[in-house]
Design an enzyme around this catalytic site. Structure first.
Site, PDB file in Angstrom:
ATOM      1  N   ASP A   1      -7.033  -6.412   2.117  1.00  0.00           N
ATOM      2  CA  ASP A   1      -7.304  -6.388   3.348  1.00  0.00           C
ATOM      3  C   ASP A   1      -7.474  -6.346   4.309  1.00  0.00           C
ATOM      4  O   ASP A   1      -8.373  -7.065   5.313  1.00  0.00           O
ATOM      5  CB  ASP A   1      -6.119  -6.890   4.297  1.00  0.00           C
ATOM      6  CG  ASP A   1      -4.854  -5.065   5.075  1.00  0.00           C
ATOM      7  OD1 ASP A   1      -6.343  -4.133   4.772  1.00  0.00           O
ATOM      8  OD2 ASP A   1      -4.485  -5.009   5.088  1.00  0.00           O
TER       9      ASP A   1
ATOM     10  N   ASP B   1     -10.383   0.242   3.555  1.00  0.00           N
ATOM     11  CA  ASP B   1      -8.238  -0.470   4.510  1.00  0.00           C
ATOM     12  C   ASP B   1      -8.859  -1.131   5.789  1.00  0.00           C
ATOM     13  O   ASP B   1      -9.897  -0.425   6.718  1.00  0.00           O
ATOM     14  CB  ASP B   1      -7.768  -0.112   4.435  1.00  0.00           C
ATOM     15  CG  ASP B   1      -6.511  -0.433   4.250  1.00  0.00           C
ATOM     16  OD1 ASP B   1      -6.054  -1.448   5.222  1.00  0.00           O
ATOM     17  OD2 ASP B   1      -4.960   0.345   4.416  1.00  0.00           O
TER      18      ASP B   1
ATOM     19  N   HIS C   1       0.825  -0.918   0.579  1.00  0.00           N
ATOM     20  CA  HIS C   1       0.330  -0.095   0.058  1.00  0.00           C
ATOM     21  C   HIS C   1       1.079   1.359  -0.405  1.00  0.00           C
ATOM     22  O   HIS C   1       0.608   2.628  -0.104  1.00  0.00           O
ATOM     23  CB  HIS C   1      -0.706   0.458   1.236  1.00  0.00           C
ATOM     24  CG  HIS C   1      -1.549   0.462   1.019  1.00  0.00           C
ATOM     25  ND1 HIS C   1      -3.551   0.278   1.087  1.00  0.00           N
ATOM     26  CD2 HIS C   1      -2.798   1.311  -0.068  1.00  0.00           C
ATOM     27  CE1 HIS C   1      -4.295   1.266   0.804  1.00  0.00           C
ATOM     28  NE2 HIS C   1      -3.762   1.843  -0.274  1.00  0.00           N
TER      29      HIS C   1
ATOM     30  N   HIS D   1      -6.592  -1.408   7.515  1.00  0.00           N
ATOM     31  CA  HIS D   1      -5.800  -0.134   8.542  1.00  0.00           C
ATOM     32  C   HIS D   1      -5.778   1.534   8.470  1.00  0.00           C
ATOM     33  O   HIS D   1      -6.892   1.461   6.929  1.00  0.00           O
ATOM     34  CB  HIS D   1      -3.861  -0.589   8.303  1.00  0.00           C
ATOM     35  CG  HIS D   1      -3.819  -1.612   7.649  1.00  0.00           C
ATOM     36  ND1 HIS D   1      -3.891  -3.037   7.665  1.00  0.00           N
ATOM     37  CD2 HIS D   1      -3.783  -3.106  10.062  1.00  0.00           C
ATOM     38  CE1 HIS D   1      -3.847  -4.367   8.145  1.00  0.00           C
ATOM     39  NE2 HIS D   1      -3.619  -3.956   9.384  1.00  0.00           N
TER      40      HIS D   1
ATOM     41  N   ASP E   1      -7.371  -1.925  -0.176  1.00  0.00           N
ATOM     42  CA  ASP E   1      -6.389  -2.300   0.197  1.00  0.00           C
ATOM     43  C   ASP E   1      -7.187  -4.613   0.895  1.00  0.00           C
ATOM     44  O   ASP E   1      -7.860  -3.655   1.143  1.00  0.00           O
ATOM     45  CB  ASP E   1      -5.767  -1.978   1.361  1.00  0.00           C
ATOM     46  CG  ASP E   1      -4.494  -2.814   2.420  1.00  0.00           C
ATOM     47  OD1 ASP E   1      -4.955  -3.735   1.628  1.00  0.00           O
ATOM     48  OD2 ASP E   1      -3.857  -2.812   2.577  1.00  0.00           O
TER      49      ASP E   1
ATOM     50  N   ASP F   1      -3.347   3.460   7.983  1.00  0.00           N
ATOM     51  CA  ASP F   1      -1.719   3.507   7.035  1.00  0.00           C
ATOM     52  C   ASP F   1      -1.678   5.109   7.115  1.00  0.00           C
ATOM     53  O   ASP F   1      -1.682   5.558   6.645  1.00  0.00           O
ATOM     54  CB  ASP F   1      -2.092   3.468   5.784  1.00  0.00           C
ATOM     55  CG  ASP F   1      -2.123   1.824   5.211  1.00  0.00           C
ATOM     56  OD1 ASP F   1      -1.383   1.445   6.094  1.00  0.00           O
ATOM     57  OD2 ASP F   1      -2.779   1.934   4.181  1.00  0.00           O
TER      58      ASP F   1
HETATM   59 MN   LIG Z   1      -3.530  -0.290   3.550  1.00  0.00          MN
END
Ligand SMILES: [Mn+2]
Length: 391
Positions: free
Chosen positions: A333, A224, A201, A226, A331, A228
């Site tokens: 994930d 996402d 990412h 997360h 993302d 980031d």
């Molecule tokens: Mn990410």
């Protein structure tokens, strides 16, 4: 644009379950949509006549290879794409064109495998799938990724010592992101839809920097697990893939000191009101504090459960405003590991199959989606091969 797929319903395009002889035996079901092309012509007296005739061949079944685990989702598009109505994307040039940018970066995190993402997508038929839904595709190839040189390694070490910072391989990552930013800026300035396939990412820092130069009022949807949102000054892991938003928001006095990132000087900074998070469920304390302090709109999985994904996307789009171009940084994930297991930082409790698709579909429906990253698709088998080889 429909990058993601929509499941076929049983409305006549597919034989319904429980189909039996009887009424249907006398009136056979229509042929599958992929075998039929309909043309509408107007006769001299003004009446419209629609004619169905044999059309394209049935698309090939998806090819699963190289542990295409992102996979349960991505590999289905060959037989799952519904032809959609022509949708105007007012902010892009005609004929509508996708610039496909490969960003096979893996230096932003410690594991091998994400560098295989662009190749996996190409092999799984992304160009064909995009063409099928009416887009011209300009594959610009992969942005070169080189390992850190000895001098860059020394510069990274010196920076981390001097600033008590944590940024692994910053020089090598920054160098690649600089070329990526130039490429995305050019494609966006030409009026193309910019589709960047990572890579980890960290690449979003480059793509967004380029996109923001060409379309400064872009609103960002960050899908996402997360946020980031770190910088080298706050990161514990030092992994650059946890920093793209943080560095884009940071002041030049912070971000231009990072080795490899001097080129950010004077460039666009992402405003906190310009981004919305969707799907977060793995935020550390520093990130939570920053999200609160800067009043960043963040829909965690709690909100997705509470309001439903439809309402969440609606609220996110409303927050960004009714007219700005949109950038989606997806993302993989964010999706539950049950559906997308092949990614670097697996966090359970993510989107299910339909939620994962709905987000992309609903954003596309706005007709303002002008650029997108698809990142962190990791090839597990490839990574295992590397480990065995070196092991
Ligand atoms: Mn990410």
């Amino acid at each position: 644009m429909r990058l993601f797929t929509r499941r076929l319903s049983t409305n006549g395009t597919k034989t319904p379950a429980g189909y039996s002889l009887g009424a249907r035996a006398r009136s056979p079901p229509p042929p599958p949509h992929w075998l039929t092309t309909t043309t509408t012509t107007t006769t001299t007296d003004g009446t419209k006549v629609t004619v169905a005739r044999p059309g394209r061949q049935k698309p090939a079944q998806p090819v699963m290879r190289h542990g295409m685990g992102a996979g349960n989702i991505l590999a289905t598009w060959e037989h799952d794409v519904l032809p959609m109505e022509e949708e105007p994307v007012a902010l892009l040039r005609r004929p509508k064109t996708v610039s496909f940018v490969g960003a096979p970066m893996s230096w932003g995190q410690p594991l091998a495998g994400t560098d295989y993402g662009p190749q996996l997508l190409r092999e799984s038929g992304v160009v064909r799938a995009l063409s099928k839904v009416g887009w011209r595709v300009n594959d610009t190839g992969d942005v070169p990724v080189l390992p850190p040189s000895e001098a860059e390694h020394r510069a990274d070490e010196a920076y981390m010592r001097e600033h008590s910072a944590n940024s692994r391989n910053a020089s090598a990552v920054g160098r690649m992101l600089s070329s990526l930013a130039q490429r995305t800026e050019k494609a966006a300035s030409d009026g193309d839809f910019v589709l960047t396939v990572g890579g980890d990412h960290s690449v979003a820092l480059g793509t967004l920097f380029g996109v923001l130069k060409a379309r400064p009022d872009t609103g960002v949807l960050w899908v996402d697990a997360h946020a980031d949102l770190h910088t080298p000054l706050s990161s514990e892991s030092g992994n650059m893939h946890g920093m793209p938003v943080g560095i884009l928001m940071a002041d030049d006095s912070v971000r231009c000191k990072i080795p490899g990132f001097e080129w950010l000087r004077g460039g666009p900074r992402l405003r906190p009101s310009q981004i919305v998070y969707i799907g977060c469920r793995d935020l550390d304390l520093a990130e939570r504090k920053q999200i609160r302090a800067q009043n960043i709109k963040c829909f965690t999985m709690f909100e997705v459960d509470k309001y439903g994904v439809g309402s969440v996307v609606e609220q996110a789009l409303k927050h960004l405003g009714p007219t700005c171009p949109l950038h989606l940084s997806y993302d993989i994930d964010a999706v539950d590991p049950e559906h997308a297991p092949s990614t670097g930082t697996v966090v359970r409790g993510g989107f299910n199959f339909r939620e994962a698709h709905y987000i992309a579909e609903a954003i596309a429906e706005s007709t303002r989606l002008c650029s997108m990253d698809l990142v962190e698709i990791k090839c597990v088998h490839f990574a295992l091969c590397v480990l065995c080889f070196w092991g």
